[in-house]
Motif scaffolding. Structure first.
Motif, PDB file in Angstrom:
ATOM      1  N   ASP A 105      57.348  67.891   3.507  1.00 53.84           N
ATOM      2  CA  ASP A 105      58.627  68.044   4.207  1.00 53.84           C
ATOM      3  C   ASP A 105      58.352  68.496   5.638  1.00 53.84           C
ATOM      4  O   ASP A 105      57.404  69.259   5.880  1.00 53.84           O
ATOM      5  CB  ASP A 105      59.483  69.105   3.481  1.00 53.84           C
ATOM      6  N   LEU A 128      69.406  66.238  10.538  1.00 60.12           N
ATOM      7  CA  LEU A 128      68.135  66.660   9.943  1.00 60.12           C
ATOM      8  C   LEU A 128      67.622  65.663   8.892  1.00 60.12           C
ATOM      9  O   LEU A 128      66.445  65.291   8.905  1.00 60.12           O
ATOM     10  CB  LEU A 128      68.303  68.054   9.318  1.00 60.12           C
ATOM     11  N   GLN A 129      68.499  65.217   8.003  1.00 61.30           N
ATOM     12  CA  GLN A 129      68.022  64.280   6.980  1.00 61.30           C
ATOM     13  C   GLN A 129      67.620  62.946   7.606  1.00 61.30           C
ATOM     14  O   GLN A 129      66.671  62.300   7.158  1.00 61.30           O
ATOM     15  CB  GLN A 129      69.093  64.075   5.901  1.00 61.30           C
TER      16      GLN A 129
ATOM     17  N   VAL B 163      73.982  69.862   6.787  1.00 63.22           N
ATOM     18  CA  VAL B 163      72.782  70.599   7.193  1.00 63.22           C
ATOM     19  C   VAL B 163      72.230  71.419   6.020  1.00 63.22           C
ATOM     20  O   VAL B 163      71.010  71.538   5.867  1.00 63.22           O
ATOM     21  CB  VAL B 163      73.041  71.476   8.443  1.00 63.22           C
ATOM     22  N   ALA B 166      70.427  68.923   3.824  1.00 63.00           N
ATOM     23  CA  ALA B 166      69.201  68.410   4.459  1.00 63.00           C
ATOM     24  C   ALA B 166      68.110  69.474   4.484  1.00 63.00           C
ATOM     25  O   ALA B 166      66.928  69.162   4.315  1.00 63.00           O
ATOM     26  CB  ALA B 166      69.512  67.931   5.867  1.00 63.00           C
ATOM     27  N   LEU B 167      68.491  70.719   4.684  1.00 63.39           N
ATOM     28  CA  LEU B 167      67.480  71.781   4.694  1.00 63.39           C
ATOM     29  C   LEU B 167      66.818  71.909   3.331  1.00 63.39           C
ATOM     30  O   LEU B 167      65.588  71.972   3.220  1.00 63.39           O
ATOM     31  CB  LEU B 167      68.119  73.109   5.108  1.00 63.39           C
ATOM     32  N   SER B 169      66.710  69.757   0.943  1.00 63.58           N
ATOM     33  CA  SER B 169      66.176  68.519   0.352  1.00 63.58           C
ATOM     34  C   SER B 169      64.656  68.561   0.268  1.00 63.58           C
ATOM     35  O   SER B 169      64.063  67.993  -0.645  1.00 63.58           O
ATOM     36  CB  SER B 169      66.632  67.300   1.156  1.00 63.58           C
ATOM     37  N   GLY B 170      64.044  69.236   1.226  1.00 64.57           N
ATOM     38  CA  GLY B 170      62.584  69.320   1.224  1.00 64.57           C
ATOM     39  C   GLY B 170      62.029  70.240   0.159  1.00 64.57           C
ATOM     40  O   GLY B 170      60.819  70.268  -0.073  1.00 64.57           O
ATOM     41  N   LEU B 171      62.909  70.982  -0.495  1.00 66.24           N
ATOM     42  CA  LEU B 171      62.445  71.885  -1.548  1.00 66.24           C
ATOM     43  C   LEU B 171      62.395  71.193  -2.906  1.00 66.24           C
ATOM     44  O   LEU B 171      61.979  71.794  -3.900  1.00 66.24           O
ATOM     45  CB  LEU B 171      63.353  73.117  -1.636  1.00 66.24           C
ATOM     46  N   ILE B 172      62.845  69.940  -2.945  1.00 63.52           N
ATOM     47  CA  ILE B 172      62.805  69.160  -4.182  1.00 63.52           C
ATOM     48  C   ILE B 172      61.477  68.412  -4.225  1.00 63.52           C
ATOM     49  O   ILE B 172      61.039  67.841  -3.225  1.00 63.52           O
ATOM     50  CB  ILE B 172      63.992  68.172  -4.224  1.00 63.52           C
ATOM     51  N   PRO B 174      58.803  65.543  -4.616  1.00 66.11           N
ATOM     52  CA  PRO B 174      59.070  64.226  -4.035  1.00 66.11           C
ATOM     53  C   PRO B 174      59.275  63.076  -5.006  1.00 66.11           C
ATOM     54  O   PRO B 174      59.866  62.080  -4.629  1.00 66.11           O
ATOM     55  CB  PRO B 174      57.838  63.977  -3.161  1.00 66.11           C
ATOM     56  N   ARG B 181      68.058  64.178  -7.946  1.00 67.09           N
ATOM     57  CA  ARG B 181      67.923  64.670  -6.570  1.00 67.09           C
ATOM     58  C   ARG B 181      69.266  64.592  -5.839  1.00 67.09           C
ATOM     59  O   ARG B 181      69.708  65.564  -5.207  1.00 67.09           O
ATOM     60  CB  ARG B 181      66.872  63.826  -5.837  1.00 67.09           C
ATOM     61  N   TYR B 230      56.136  72.589  -5.758  1.00 71.00           N
ATOM     62  CA  TYR B 230      56.613  72.040  -4.489  1.00 71.00           C
ATOM     63  C   TYR B 230      57.607  72.953  -3.778  1.00 71.00           C
ATOM     64  O   TYR B 230      58.210  72.555  -2.797  1.00 71.00           O
ATOM     65  CB  TYR B 230      57.235  70.653  -4.708  1.00 71.00           C
ATOM     66  N   PHE B 232      58.319  75.373  -1.280  1.00 64.87           N
ATOM     67  CA  PHE B 232      57.647  76.035  -0.150  1.00 64.87           C
ATOM     68  C   PHE B 232      58.502  77.167   0.414  1.00 64.87           C
ATOM     69  O   PHE B 232      58.120  77.805   1.396  1.00 64.87           O
ATOM     70  CB  PHE B 232      57.264  75.027   0.950  1.00 64.87           C
ATOM     71  N   SER B 233      59.650  77.421  -0.219  1.00 68.34           N
ATOM     72  CA  SER B 233      60.465  78.575   0.166  1.00 68.34           C
ATOM     73  C   SER B 233      60.012  79.798  -0.619  1.00 68.34           C
ATOM     74  O   SER B 233      59.521  80.778  -0.052  1.00 68.34           O
ATOM     75  CB  SER B 233      61.946  78.278  -0.102  1.00 68.34           C
TER      76      SER B 233
END
Lengths: 147, 286
Positions: A105, A128-129, B163, B166-167, B169-172, B174, B181, B230, B232-233
Motif C-alpha cells: 500500500d 486517494l483510492q 477518504v 481509501a485510507l 483499503s490498504g489495511l486489507i 491484497p 473487500r 498485512y 500495517f496499522s
C-alpha cells in the motif's frame, strides 16, 4: 506469552532493476487510457504532480482523470502540487501479484520510510483510492509475473 | 440461485443507560450457549461480523451478539449529543460495553473486538477481568505508531466516506475475496461525519495502554490476541510486543489477512478463530 506465526516473514522486497521499474512506470499513461473505470473515478481531478521512482520521478499532468502529459524530471522550471516518490525496490514489491506484507500500500510504504509524500497533498487525499489504483496499474500489466 | 432465503440473524434494539443517558442500541444475534459479544472496528459497524453470526458450528455453542456502538450503524447518537463533536474515550467505551452486557443480562460473556475493539479488550482485561469468561483481541496492541493525520477524515473539502475507505483499503490483505473487500470498505463509506476520527481519539490519544498491560492475569480471564500479517496499522510486531508483556497471553499472526479479518476474508479468518473458540469451550469443561 505463547505465540504462533505462520508462513515466512518477508523483510526485503523483490529484487528488480531500477531501469525495469522506470520502464514499467513509464507505461502507466497507456494503462490508464485503457482503464475507463479508473479514469472516470478521477473525472473531477486536475493536478500537476511528481510521481514515481525516487531515482527517476516523472512530472505527471492529470486533467479530468486522464494523464495528458508525463515527462521525466527534472524539467526546467516545472512546478508540482504534491510529490509521491518511492524507492525502485519498493515499487517492484508493490507491483508483485501478491505484494509482501508492509509493501502492499502507498501509505504502508511511507510508514516504513520507503516512500515520501510531500507538498500540498489535498488533491492526493481527495483522490486517494485513484492514486493507489493508478500507481498499481503495472501490477496488472505483468510486472511481477501476471499479465 | 433463487431468492427467499432468510438468514438466521435477528436484529433488535435494546435501551442501555450509559453515563446517565439512555442509548437505543442496535444489536444482532444468533445461536445459543456461551455469550460472545463482538466489537466492530473504528468508523464502521456490526455488519462486519455477519459471517461469524451465521456460522453453524460456532452458533451451536455460542450466542453470538454484535452491536453497533452509539453513533455507528443503526445506533444513533445519544439524544443530547447531536451537534457536539464525537470523541470516544477509554472510560466511555468501557462503560458502553459493560452496560450493554448488563442490559442483556449476559453471564460472564466472551468479548471479541477488532482494532479499537481489540484495544478496549485489553482494558477490559486490565480493569474488569472477573466479568468476562475470555477476551479476544483482533488487531490489538497496547499502542501503535500513527501513519496519517486524522484531520483529513472530517473536513468540508474532502469527502469523508471516500477518504476513510481509501485510507483503510490498504489495511486489507491484497488477494482476499473482492466482494468481501468491497463490503468492508462500504461500511467506511457509510460512517457518520467525524465518527471514524472520533473513534481514533480513543485509539491514538486517550487509549494508550503502554505500561498497564503487565498486570493482566490470564488465569482470571484467558486472553487471545490475533493479528493479520498485512495489518500495517496494528502490525504483528505491535501485537507480539504487547503479548510478550502479558504472561500467558496467546498471540497468533494470521496469514493472508489484514486489519479486518472477520469481514475481509471470513473463510481465512475462520481457520484461526475456530481453535480459539474451541479452546474456550474446552476450558469450561475443566
Amino acid at each position: 506469552m505463547s505465540s504462533e506465526r505462520g508462513g515466512q516473514s518477508i523483510d526485503a522486497p523483490i529484487s528488480s532493476s531500477a531501469d525495469a521499474v522506470v520502464a514499467a512506470f513509464a507505461a502507466i499513461p497507456a494503462l490508464l487510457a485503457r482503464d475507463a473505470a479508473l479514469t472516470a473515478r478521477g473525472r473531477w481531478l486536475d493536478v500537476d504532480c511528481l510521481l514515481g521512482p525516487s531515482t527517476q520521478p516523472f512530472h505527471v499532468t492529470i486533467r479530468a482523470g486522464q494523464i495528458v502529459d508525463m515527462a521525466r524530471a527534472p524539467a526546467l522550471m516545472r512546478s508540482w502540487r504534491f510529490a509521491y516518490r518511492t524507492t525502485p525496490a519498493a515499487l517492484a514489491a508493490y507491483w508483485q501479484p501478491r505484494p509482501p506484507a508492509g509493501w502492499h500500500d502507498l501509505l504502508a510504504l511511507t510508514k516504513r520510510g520507503e516512500a515520501t509524500l510531500e507538498g500540498e497533498i489535498h488533491p492526493f487525499m481527495t483522490h486517494l483510492q485513484y492514486f493507489k489504483d493508478l500507481l498499481a496499474l503495472p501490477r496488472r500489466n505483468g510486472f511481477g509475473g501476471v499479465s | 440461485m433463487t431468492g427467499g432465503f432468510i438468514e438466521p440473524i435477528v436484529g433488535r434494539y435494546v435501551h442501555v443507560e450509559i453515563e446517565g443517558e439512555i442509548n437505543r442500541i442496535y444489536f444482532e444475534e444468533n445461536g445459543s450457549g456461551i455469550p460472545l459479544v463482538c466489537l466492530h472496528t473504528a468508523g464502521s459497524d456490526a455488519r462486519q461480523w455477519r459471517h461469524l453470526l451465521v456460522d453453524e458450528e460456532f452458533t451451536r455453542n455460542y450466542r453470538i451478539i454484535a452491536f453497533d456502538m452509539p453513533w455507528h450503524g443503526k445506533s444513533n447518537p445519544p439524544d443530547s449529543r447531536y451537534g457536539s463533536e464525537y470523541r470516544l474515550t477509554t472510560a466511555t467505551y468501557t462503560a458502553t460495553i459493560r452496560a450493554f452486557c448488563n442490559a442483556l443480562g449476559l453471564d460472564r460473556p466472551v468479548v471479541m473486538g477488532c482494532s479499537i475493539g481489540g484495544r478496549i479488550v485489553l482494558n477490559l482485561a486490565i480493569e474488569h477481568a472477573r466479568d468476562f469468561r475470555a477476551l479476544i483481541g483482533l488487531e490489538a496492541a497496547d499502542f501503535q505508531q500513527p501513519w496519517y493525520d486524522t484531520a483529513w477524515l472530517n473536513r468540508p473539502d474532502v469527502h469523508g466516506g471516500e477518504v476513510c475507505a481509501a485510507l483503510v483499503s490498504g489495511l486489507i490483505a491484497p488477494d482476499g475475496p473482492e466482494t468481501a473487500r468491497n463490503e468492508t470498505l462500504w461500511g467506511y463509506k457509510q460512517g457518520g461525519p467525524g465518527i471514524f476520527k472520533g473513534d481514533l481519539y480513543f485509539y491514538r490519544v486517550d487509549g494508550d495502554l503502554r505500561g498497564r498491560t503487565g498486570g493482566i492475569d490470564v488465569n482470571q480471564c484467558p486472553l487471545y490476541l490475533l493479528t493479520g500479517e498485512y495489518d500495517f496499522s496494528c502490525t504483528p510486531e505491535d501485537t507480539l510486543r504487547t503479548a510478550a508483556g502479558i504472561p500467558g497471553a496467546k498471540a497468533t499472526v494470521m496469514e493472508r489477512l489484514g486489519h479486518f479479518p472477520m469481514s475481509e476474508n471470513p473463510g481465512q479468518f475462520r481457520r484461526y478463530i475456530a481453535p480459539v473458540l474451541q479452546d474456550i469451550i474446552d476450558k469450561q469443561k475443566l
